[in-house]
Design an enzyme around this catalytic site. Structure first.
Site, PDB file in Angstrom:
ATOM      1  N   SER A 130      39.791  31.524  47.189  1.00  0.00           N
ATOM      2  CA  SER A 130      39.171  32.398  48.177  1.00  0.00           C
ATOM      3  C   SER A 130      38.062  31.678  48.928  1.00  0.00           C
ATOM      4  CB  SER A 130      38.583  33.633  47.475  1.00  0.00           C
ATOM      5  OG  SER A 130      37.742  34.363  48.337  1.00  0.00           O
ATOM      6  N   TYR A 155      33.269  37.779  41.681  1.00  0.00           N
ATOM      7  CA  TYR A 155      34.599  37.503  42.220  1.00  0.00           C
ATOM      8  C   TYR A 155      34.700  36.043  42.647  1.00  0.00           C
ATOM      9  CZ  TYR A 155      38.495  37.370  45.497  1.00  0.00           C
ATOM     10  OH  TYR A 155      39.649  37.026  46.155  1.00  0.00           O
TER      11      TYR A 155
END
Length: 338
Positions: A130, A155
């Site tokens: 990501s 995350y």
């Protein structure tokens, strides 16, 4: 050839399965169909896959990648050539509310995938990282040669951990792995917790939208077809050792092991208010904006340098924002019968 796609009911996963079916590839898709967002949307994506002309080459299995007993059995039964790992607990903001979900799925689940690939001789593991791994970095555009040791959400930390775990397996077991840092993906069948979906729904219903950081965010919005094309091409382009890698001046994007990381982004950061204006134009409605401060875990801007994937694989995203938003809203209106 047989390919495992984890997260097959997800936004990127479902598109990836269909893209593989376009190439007449046999696909096993797994997903636990959890209730992080509307399960019926996940089920509808599987139904959409099953409308593909090659759907006979797709098998869906509902299971949790964090299941330590079930995962080895899956690998043993199917003898995968490649694994495309897209399953994860997504969302920066939700990681503050429910951190344990990210450890279970993004760490334990990824470990199970790595072990399956190791023991059953998978030729290449391609997995979703990501843009959030760039965290507190401010130098733009973000390059895979940048240090990414300062994540600002759990995350992001879990995705950085995936890259490190993959490198270890590439080093110890000669398992080729490629990590893809996605930049703000949008398009048809998108997630309800992401801005394009939330803004389109609220504006369509005449409700105000929450605009964080007072609209000062910039995001490198990347259309789903561009992401998926990059995923499939990267999977078929098996990671190799970098013979020029130097431990005294180590490149963060390659290794003496068969390990790579790449950015996939549109290379066009868009101001959030411009993004909203594009949605307004397509919908023919003006949004009422509730301007709010930046949320914990958010970053001010994202901007991808895709030079590495262009040089190695010869692929560059091509879909512009106007075309992408129009396609998303056309899908939204059709799916929700507006």
């Amino acid at each position: 050839m047989k390919v495992l796609v984890t997260g097959a009911s997800g936004f990127i996963g479902s598109h990836t399965v269909r893209r593989l079916l376009d190439d007449d590839i046999y696909v096993i898709g797994v997903d636990n169909n959890n209730d992080y967002y509307d399960v019926s949307l996940k089920e509808a994506r599987i139904d959409w896959i099953n409308t593909h002309q090659n759907s006979a080459k797709f098998q869906f299995i509902q299971m949790d990648i964090a299941d330590k007993r079930a995962m080895p059995l899956l690998f043993e039964e199917h003898n995968f050539t490649y694994v495309i790992h897209l399953a994860a607990q997504a969302g920066v903001r939700y990681s503050i509310e429910n951190p344990h979900a990210y450890i279970d799925s993004n760490i334990v689940g990824f470990m199970n995938v790595l072990e399956g690939c190791r023991h059953f001789k998978v030729e290449h593991l391609c997995y979703a990282s990501s843009s959030s791994v760039y965290g507190a970095n401010e130098q733009m555009p973000f390059s895979v040669e940048d240090n990414v040791d300062h994540p600002v959400s759990l995350y992001a930390a879990s995705k950085k951990a995936n890259e490190l775990m993959a490198h270890t397996y590439s080093h110890l077991y000669n398992l080729p792995t490629t990590g893809l840092r996605f930049f703000t993906v949008y398009g048809p069948w998108g997630r309800p917790d992401m801005a394009p979906f939330k803004f389109t729904k609220a504006i369509s219903e005449g409700r105000p939208i929450d605009v964080y950081n007072y609209g000062n965010h910039k995001r490198d919005f990347t259309y789903i077809d561009d992401i998926v094309e990059g995923v499939v091409r990267s999977t078929l382009h098996i990671a190799k050792e970098n013979p020029n890698w130097n431990g005294e001046q180590p490149s963060p994007s390659s290794s003496k092991a068969p390990w790579r990381v790449y950015n996939i982004g549109a290379q066009t950061p868009v101001h959030l208010l411009t993004f909203i204006e594009t949605i307004e134009k397509v919908l023919g409605k003006t949004a009422e904006k509730n301007m709010l401060p930046i949320q914990p875990g958010d970053v001010e801007a994202t901007f991808a340098n895709v030079e590495a994937i262009v040089n190695d694989i010869g692929y560059r995203p091509t879909v512009n924002l106007d075309k992408g938003i129009a396609a998303f809203i056309e899908w939204y209106k059709t799916f929700y019968k507006i």
